[in-house]
Design a protein around this motif. Structure first.
Motif, PDB file in Angstrom:
ATOM      1  N   THR A 261       7.111 -38.343  -9.787  1.00  0.00           N
ATOM      2  CA  THR A 261       7.928 -38.929  -8.726  1.00  0.00           C
ATOM      3  C   THR A 261       8.516 -40.204  -9.323  1.00  0.00           C
ATOM      4  O   THR A 261       8.270 -40.538 -10.492  1.00  0.00           O
ATOM      5  N   SER A 262       9.252 -40.955  -8.536  1.00  0.00           N
ATOM      6  CA  SER A 262       9.811 -42.206  -9.057  1.00  0.00           C
ATOM      7  C   SER A 262       8.707 -43.150  -9.515  1.00  0.00           C
ATOM      8  O   SER A 262       8.899 -43.928 -10.465  1.00  0.00           O
ATOM      9  N   VAL A 277      15.873 -33.260 -13.237  1.00  0.00           N
ATOM     10  CA  VAL A 277      15.779 -34.053 -12.010  1.00  0.00           C
ATOM     11  C   VAL A 277      16.156 -33.177 -10.829  1.00  0.00           C
ATOM     12  O   VAL A 277      17.275 -32.643 -10.784  1.00  0.00           O
ATOM     13  N   GLY A 279      17.012 -33.359  -7.097  1.00  0.00           N
ATOM     14  CA  GLY A 279      17.435 -34.345  -6.105  1.00  0.00           C
ATOM     15  C   GLY A 279      18.883 -34.730  -6.347  1.00  0.00           C
ATOM     16  O   GLY A 279      19.383 -34.602  -7.465  1.00  0.00           O
ATOM     17  N   SER A 280      19.548 -35.211  -5.307  1.00  0.00           N
ATOM     18  CA  SER A 280      20.979 -35.491  -5.448  1.00  0.00           C
ATOM     19  C   SER A 280      21.424 -36.745  -4.712  1.00  0.00           C
ATOM     20  O   SER A 280      22.596 -36.908  -4.406  1.00  0.00           O
ATOM     21  N   ALA A 284      17.168 -40.183  -7.198  1.00  0.00           N
ATOM     22  CA  ALA A 284      17.388 -39.164  -8.221  1.00  0.00           C
ATOM     23  C   ALA A 284      18.486 -39.584  -9.189  1.00  0.00           C
ATOM     24  O   ALA A 284      18.324 -39.477 -10.413  1.00  0.00           O
ATOM     25  N   ALA A 288      18.118 -40.757 -13.028  1.00  0.00           N
ATOM     26  CA  ALA A 288      18.707 -39.779 -13.952  1.00  0.00           C
ATOM     27  C   ALA A 288      19.617 -40.479 -14.953  1.00  0.00           C
ATOM     28  O   ALA A 288      19.541 -40.243 -16.170  1.00  0.00           O
ATOM     29  N   VAL A 300      20.596 -32.558 -13.720  1.00  0.00           N
ATOM     30  CA  VAL A 300      20.372 -32.826 -12.301  1.00  0.00           C
ATOM     31  C   VAL A 300      20.599 -31.550 -11.507  1.00  0.00           C
ATOM     32  O   VAL A 300      21.662 -30.917 -11.623  1.00  0.00           O
ATOM     33  N   ILE A 361      10.853 -35.327  -9.466  1.00  0.00           N
ATOM     34  CA  ILE A 361      11.132 -34.897  -8.101  1.00  0.00           C
ATOM     35  C   ILE A 361      11.552 -36.114  -7.292  1.00  0.00           C
ATOM     36  O   ILE A 361      10.776 -37.064  -7.123  1.00  0.00           O
ATOM     37  N   ALA A 362      12.780 -36.110  -6.807  1.00  0.00           N
ATOM     38  CA  ALA A 362      13.308 -37.241  -6.037  1.00  0.00           C
ATOM     39  C   ALA A 362      14.147 -36.693  -4.891  1.00  0.00           C
ATOM     40  O   ALA A 362      15.378 -36.745  -4.910  1.00  0.00           O
ATOM     41  N   THR A 363      13.458 -36.144  -3.902  1.00  0.00           N
ATOM     42  CA  THR A 363      14.132 -35.471  -2.783  1.00  0.00           C
ATOM     43  C   THR A 363      13.912 -36.193  -1.459  1.00  0.00           C
ATOM     44  O   THR A 363      13.905 -35.573  -0.400  1.00  0.00           O
TER      45      THR A 363
END
Length: 563
Positions: A261-262, A277, A279-280, A284, A288, A300, A361-363
């Motif tokens: 995670t972050s 990565v 996440g958008s 993220a 990235a 990404v 993972i950055a969702t």
């Protein structure tokens, strides 16, 4: 009798306004305010709390503090008859009116600290309960370390590539991630101590209790201590400010793999050769790009497009910027399966398989409300576990408040701090609301993304007929002088009267111009009024003026600095 020292009064009229405000506080019997002395004397009924009086004065924009009783007895220029009348009422209420409000605060981040300091300032006692590291997300594992890492990556990027390579020799920087990490952590530790730990240690009205809290009812918490014991904390008011944690999507195979995670990404002592990565949005894309600039090959995965909830032009501009740097952006790509085999990640999508050394993972972030037993206190949450609050940070239980990322408000540290302050004011008996209509937001990619107010789609959703203009940065002199014209500035205005409704900007240092836009919206300026303002030449914020001028002019036909 309660004595207040009041600063900020400039005339007798100010004193009259203060007197009126104090008289509206429930339980107040009589009020005498002296502008020359900068002091107020308030006679109250039993049970009236000093904090409510302070909040009433602060709500007018003045500053009130509890005065020393011995000094307050030297009341020159006050009529004896009034003094005696107030004194007799004071004698009846003595003891009860000076009882300090007990406030429990769960958490120690921005919202918790702001609330604790404001509550103490207004006369309360605070018990602050923290289960982990003092300081919360922003200073420890969020804003501060991420911006340090992003800045280091930006410097590395400029050393190997800039618009001035024609005359300034580029060089491939040697990245020592261990040393960068040590520098980053040292600044985090410094800020945590200066802005959180030392302040708490130096405030005798705040008691810090380390442990994990849960509600036992509407006026009590059970705190599980690190040694395994338990302590009960009772309160008159309570603030829940427990923040949020990274949300993990239910991707088959993901659980049990060593994904990042972050939190893990920011403390990694190595730069992976290949980074995937998922996440958008903000976290993220910031990380990235930072890892890409430090040397990773980054891909990404965006389920839709980048920043799909924002104006489409934002996602398009960032996608182009990322791809120009060699970052692969896979739009409309959902990860169907994750596996970790022989030290590498294998991601399966409809496009096929992709392999990476590390997976971020950055969702999004989920509120930290599980384990609080909020139902025991009657506090309502959303389906996602966020605490529902009104504009005054009140929950469904009147004397329990919430602020910050654990609520249904925007997850921004400055929103959390402002919410915490207002929660404390309201706990003390006043009525302060948080107005988010002109809330600026910044994403620290390069170019940056900055927004405030309505987008076109949001205005349409609210039934507001709007007009908009988009100015590309090749029309902004500062961008031309920088040889960097990536991005745009877009203004959204009301179609009927031209009032500015919103601004979206993608530009280098866009975050430095968005507050000007926020102030313009807050003050209900029209685009014409914005266009008529004086802006310093060769600044990026001048782009706001030029964008406003496009509503009535062709800015390509204007000379430099044309007003």
């Amino acid at each position: 009798m309660t004595y207040l020292e009041i600063s900020g009064m400039t005339c007798g009229s100010c004193a009259a306004h203060v007197k009126e405000a104090l008289e509206t506080v429930p339980g107040v019997r009589a009020v005498l305010v002296s502008y020359p002395e900068g002091r107020a004397e308030v006679s109250t009924e039993s049970g009236t709390l000093p904090g409510a009086l302070i909040a009433a004065v602060d709500g007018l924009g003045y500053k009130a503090t509890l005065a020393d009783a011995l000094l307050a007895n030297n009341r020159t220029g006050l009529p004896d008859t009034v003094r005696k009348s107030m004194g007799s009422a004071d004698n009846r209420a003595r003891g009860d009116s000076d009882r300090r409000l007990n406030i429990a605060v769960i958490g120690s981040g921005a919202a918790a600290m702001a609330a604790s300091l404001k509550a103490v300032e207004q006369g309360a006692r605070v018990t602050l309960i923290e289960r982990g590291t003092i300081g919360g997300t922003c200073v420890n594992i969020g804003c501060v370390p991420s911006k340090i890492m992003i800045r280091a990556a930006h410097v590395a990027h400029l050393r190997q590539k800039s618009p001035f390579d024609v005359g300034v020799g580029a060089t491939m920087p040697a990245i020592d991630r261990n040393k960068l990490l040590a520098q980053q952590q040292a600044r985090v530790d410094e800020l945590r101590h200066a802005k959180y730990e030392s302040i708490l240690e130096g405030n005798p009205a705040i008691t810090v209790l380390h442990g994990e809290a849960r509600f036992k009812g509407e006026h009590a918490l059970a705190v599980r201590l690190p040694d395994g014991g338990e302590r009960e904390v009772t309160f008159d008011r309570c603030l829940v400010a427990t923040g949020a944690n990274p949300a993990i999507p239910p991707i088959p195979g993901l659980k049990g793999t060593p994904y990042w995670t972050s939190t893990e990404a920011l403390v990694s002592d190595a730069v992976p050769q290949r980074l995937a990565v998922i996440g958008s949005s903000v976290v993220a894309l910031e990380l990235a790009q930072a890892f890409a600039r430090l040397g990773s090959k980054v891909t990404v995965f965006a389920r839709s497009t980048l920043f799909s909830q924002e104006d489409p032009a934002i996602g398009e501009a960032l996608t182009a910027a990322f791809r120009a740097e060699g970052i692969e952006v896979l739009e409309h790509t959902q990860t169907r399966q994750v596996a970790h085999v022989s030290g590498e990640f294998v991601l399966t999508t409809a496009r096929g398989e992709l392999r990476a050394d590390k997976l971020l993972i950055a969702t999004g972030r989920a509120p930290n409300t599980r384990g609080l037993a909020l139902d025991a206190a009657g506090v309502t949450v959303t389906a996602q576990g966020a605490i529902r609050v009104d504009e005054g940070m009140r929950t469904s239980t009147p004397h329990i408040y919430a602020a910050g990322d654990c609520t249904d408000q925007p997850q921004l540290v400055y929103v959390a701090a402002a919410a915490g302050t207002r929660a404390a004011i309201n706990m003390m008996g006043a009525d302060s609301a948080l107005d988010l209509r002109a809330m600026p937001a910044v994403v620290f990619t390069d170019p940056q993304v900055a927004t405030v107010g309505y987008s076109e789609a949001q205005a349409h959703h609210e039934g507001i007929e709007s007009d908009s203009r988009l100015l590309t940065l090749d029309n902004v002199p500062r961008a031309l002088a920088n040889f960097d014209t990536r991005g745009f500035i877009k203004l959204v205005a009301a179609a009927d009267d031209g009032r500015l409704l919103g601004v979206q900007a993608v530009a280098p240092e866009a975050g430095e111009l968005i507050q000007t836009a926020a102030l313009a919206i807050r003050n209900r300026m029209t685009v014409q009024e914005l266009a008529d303002q004086l802006f310093p030449y060769l600044t990026m914020v001048e782009g706001l003026k030029l964008a406003a001028q496009t509503f009535n002019k062709d800015v390509t036909q204007l000379s430099c600095c044309a007003g």
